[in-house]
Every structure is written in structure tokens, then in C-alpha cells.
Design a protein around this motif. Structure first.
Motif, PDB file in Angstrom:
ATOM      1  N   ARG A 187       0.840  -1.206   0.000  1.00 30.02           N
ATOM      2  CA  ARG A 187       0.000   0.000   0.000  1.00 30.02           C
ATOM      3  C   ARG A 187       0.873   1.253   0.000  1.00 30.02           C
ATOM      4  O   ARG A 187       0.623   2.187  -0.763  1.00 30.02           O
ATOM      5  CB  ARG A 187      -0.927  -0.011   1.216  1.00 30.02           C
ATOM      6  N   LEU A 188       1.905   1.258   0.843  1.00 30.88           N
ATOM      7  CA  LEU A 188       2.799   2.405   0.893  1.00 30.88           C
ATOM      8  C   LEU A 188       3.542   2.559  -0.439  1.00 30.88           C
ATOM      9  O   LEU A 188       3.696   3.668  -0.948  1.00 30.88           O
ATOM     10  CB  LEU A 188       3.799   2.282   2.047  1.00 30.88           C
ATOM     11  N   ARG A 189       3.977   1.462  -1.009  1.00 31.35           N
ATOM     12  CA  ARG A 189       4.705   1.506  -2.276  1.00 31.35           C
ATOM     13  C   ARG A 189       3.867   2.188  -3.360  1.00 31.35           C
ATOM     14  O   ARG A 189       4.336   3.073  -4.065  1.00 31.35           O
ATOM     15  CB  ARG A 189       5.080   0.086  -2.709  1.00 31.35           C
ATOM     16  N   GLU A 190       2.604   1.772  -3.496  1.00 28.85           N
ATOM     17  CA  GLU A 190       1.749   2.341  -4.537  1.00 28.85           C
ATOM     18  C   GLU A 190       1.375   3.792  -4.224  1.00 28.85           C
ATOM     19  O   GLU A 190       1.225   4.610  -5.138  1.00 28.85           O
ATOM     20  CB  GLU A 190       0.513   1.474  -4.731  1.00 28.85           C
ATOM     21  N   THR A 191       1.265   4.120  -2.949  1.00 28.32           N
ATOM     22  CA  THR A 191       0.962   5.493  -2.551  1.00 28.32           C
ATOM     23  C   THR A 191       2.136   6.408  -2.874  1.00 28.32           C
ATOM     24  O   THR A 191       1.946   7.508  -3.411  1.00 28.32           O
ATOM     25  CB  THR A 191       0.617   5.553  -1.051  1.00 28.32           C
ATOM     26  N   ILE A 192       3.351   5.962  -2.571  1.00 26.63           N
ATOM     27  CA  ILE A 192       4.540   6.744  -2.919  1.00 26.63           C
ATOM     28  C   ILE A 192       4.596   6.936  -4.423  1.00 26.63           C
ATOM     29  O   ILE A 192       4.870   8.040  -4.914  1.00 26.63           O
ATOM     30  CB  ILE A 192       5.820   6.070  -2.381  1.00 26.63           C
ATOM     31  N   ASP A 193       4.315   5.892  -5.168  1.00 25.33           N
ATOM     32  CA  ASP A 193       4.344   5.993  -6.633  1.00 25.33           C
ATOM     33  C   ASP A 193       3.361   7.059  -7.123  1.00 25.33           C
ATOM     34  O   ASP A 193       3.713   7.917  -7.933  1.00 25.33           O
ATOM     35  CB  ASP A 193       4.037   4.630  -7.262  1.00 25.33           C
ATOM     36  N   ARG A 194       2.142   7.021  -6.624  1.00 26.27           N
ATOM     37  CA  ARG A 194       1.149   8.019  -7.058  1.00 26.27           C
ATOM     38  C   ARG A 194       1.601   9.439  -6.691  1.00 26.27           C
ATOM     39  O   ARG A 194       1.473  10.370  -7.497  1.00 26.27           O
ATOM     40  CB  ARG A 194      -0.216   7.728  -6.434  1.00 26.27           C
ATOM     41  N   CYS A 195       2.118   9.610  -5.476  1.00 23.38           N
ATOM     42  CA  CYS A 195       2.553  10.940  -5.025  1.00 23.38           C
ATOM     43  C   CYS A 195       3.697  11.474  -5.879  1.00 23.38           C
ATOM     44  O   CYS A 195       3.656  12.622  -6.343  1.00 23.38           O
ATOM     45  CB  CYS A 195       2.997  10.890  -3.564  1.00 23.38           C
ATOM     46  N   ASN A 237       3.206  10.787   4.878  1.00 25.10           N
ATOM     47  CA  ASN A 237       3.663  11.529   6.054  1.00 25.10           C
ATOM     48  C   ASN A 237       3.577  10.691   7.330  1.00 25.10           C
ATOM     49  O   ASN A 237       4.457  10.746   8.184  1.00 25.10           O
ATOM     50  CB  ASN A 237       2.868  12.821   6.220  1.00 25.10           C
ATOM     51  N   GLU A 238       2.518   9.913   7.445  1.00 22.68           N
ATOM     52  CA  GLU A 238       2.357   9.043   8.617  1.00 22.68           C
ATOM     53  C   GLU A 238       3.480   8.012   8.676  1.00 22.68           C
ATOM     54  O   GLU A 238       4.067   7.768   9.726  1.00 22.68           O
ATOM     55  CB  GLU A 238       0.998   8.339   8.545  1.00 22.68           C
ATOM     56  N   ALA A 268       9.666   6.389   3.204  1.00 18.17           N
ATOM     57  CA  ALA A 268       8.672   7.458   3.074  1.00 18.17           C
ATOM     58  C   ALA A 268       9.323   8.827   3.239  1.00 18.17           C
ATOM     59  O   ALA A 268       8.986   9.782   2.523  1.00 18.17           O
ATOM     60  CB  ALA A 268       7.552   7.265   4.096  1.00 18.17           C
ATOM     61  N   GLN A 269      10.278   8.923   4.154  1.00 11.78           N
ATOM     62  CA  GLN A 269      10.989  10.185   4.360  1.00 11.78           C
ATOM     63  C   GLN A 269      11.755  10.570   3.091  1.00 11.78           C
ATOM     64  O   GLN A 269      11.760  11.733   2.689  1.00 11.78           O
ATOM     65  CB  GLN A 269      11.940  10.039   5.545  1.00 11.78           C
TER      66      GLN A 269
END
Length: 186
Positions: free
Chosen positions: A59-67, A86-87, A126-127
Motif C-alpha cells: 500500500r505504501l509503495r503504490e501510494t509513494i508511486d502516485r505521489c 507523512n504518517e 517514506a521520508q
């Protein structure tokens, strides 16, 4: 598993753990052991990954990709996506800044950024994504020009015209394919 480290940033190398996005995506983080190996080889040093971590990681991987793709395209990321990144970034270990003498000058130096657990390692990733989104370099994030690949990378070529994630991998394959097509057409 042979990992690909051509993204230019740890967050993009993390996004690139899902391969062949342009056709049938192939998951390289299929088991907790895969995640542990990737984190270890990436220098993030986290151990103890479990099945429950895999869904969070993906989930984080795909969220970073979209961002990152949004920022690279001159847009703002979705608020929910930014909140998730950010979380996760808040879980990154905070190394103490240290003073060192370098070439006769006092400068700041932080110890290597590593984590003791998966949450901390994801926080570091994420950072890095947050730092990339806030940097001018975000406009140089590209997607491999191969018809099958889809890996993300930072184009650091002087002219800003890099087309493939790696010349040795996708660039050569594409050139060989185009040459063969031309030869058949003659």
C-alpha cells in the motif's frame, strides 16, 4: 531475487519492487523473507517482517508511486496519499546530527540512516519520498520508455533525456528489437 537499484533514490527503488507495470505486473515482495532481503540489501536493515507487513508495504509503495508521479507531472498529490506517506515518514528513526571537521571546516554530519524494524525502514523510505517530492529533482522522475518495463528513475543525464531505466537492460533490448524490425522490413 535480483533487485534493481536504478531508481536513483531509495523510494523509487522501493516502487520498482513491482516490476513489468506496463503489462502484467510482477510482485517481487511476495513473502516476508523477500521484504527482509530487500530492506537489508537497500541498507535499511530491518528484520522481523511478517505476513501482516506485506499489505502495508504494498500500500505504501503504490501510494509513494502516485505521489511522486503527481509531483513529477506538476500536480499535487491526493490529500489521503500525502497523509499516508507523512504518517509512514513519522516512523523513521531520527539520527542525531553530529558536528565533524571536514577540510578544515565544521560541518553537520548525520550517522547512517538505518532502522531496527519494518516500520522504521518504511519510515526511511517514506521520508526519502517526502524529500524527493519537495526537491526540484522530482520534475526529473521518469518512467522507463520500454514497452514492458515501467520502472521509475530520476533522470540525472545532463540533457535530461534519459529514456530507459537502464541502458544495459531496457535500452539495449529496445535497440536490438528496433534494429531487428528494420532488418525484417528491408
Amino acid at each position: 531475487m535480483e533487485w534493481i537499484w536504478d531508481g536513483g533514490r531509495v523510494c523509487l527503488d522501493f516502487v520498482n519492487t513491482l516490476r513489468d507495470r506496463k503489462q502484467e505486473p510482477r510482485e517481487t515482495l511476495a513473502e516476508p523473507a523477500d521484504l527482509e532481503r530487500w530492506l537489508h540489501e537497500g541498507g535499511l536493515i530491518a528484520e522481523g517482517a511478517g505476513e501482516a507487513d506485506l499489505a502495508r508495504v504494498r500500500r505504501l509503495r503504490e501510494t509513494i508511486d502516485r505521489c511522486v508521479r503527481a509531483v513529477a507531472g506538476g500536480e499535487l498529490p491526493a490529500a489521503a496519499d500525502l497523509a499516508l506517506v507523512n504518517e509512514a515518514a513519522a516512523d523513521a528513526p531520527r539520527p542525531a546530527v553530529q558536528a565533524v571537521v571536514d577540510e578544515g571546516r565544521l560541518v553537520a554530519s548525520a550517522p547512517p540512516r538505518t532502522a531496527d524494524d519494518v516500520a522504521g525502514a518504511l519510515g526511511l523510505i517514506a521520508q526519502d519520498a517526502v524529500e524527493l517530492m519537495l526537491a526540484a529533482e522530482a520534475r526529473r522522475v521518469r518512467i522507463c520508455g520500454s514497452g514492458t518495463c515501467g520502472l521509475r528513475y530520476v533522470d540525472r543525464s545532463p540533457a535530461g533525456n534519459r529514456r530507459w531505466c537502464s541502458m544495459a537492460r531496457c535500452g539495449n533490448r529496445t535497440k536490438v528489437r528496433v534494429h531487428a524490425e528494420r532488418a525484417r522490413g528491408r
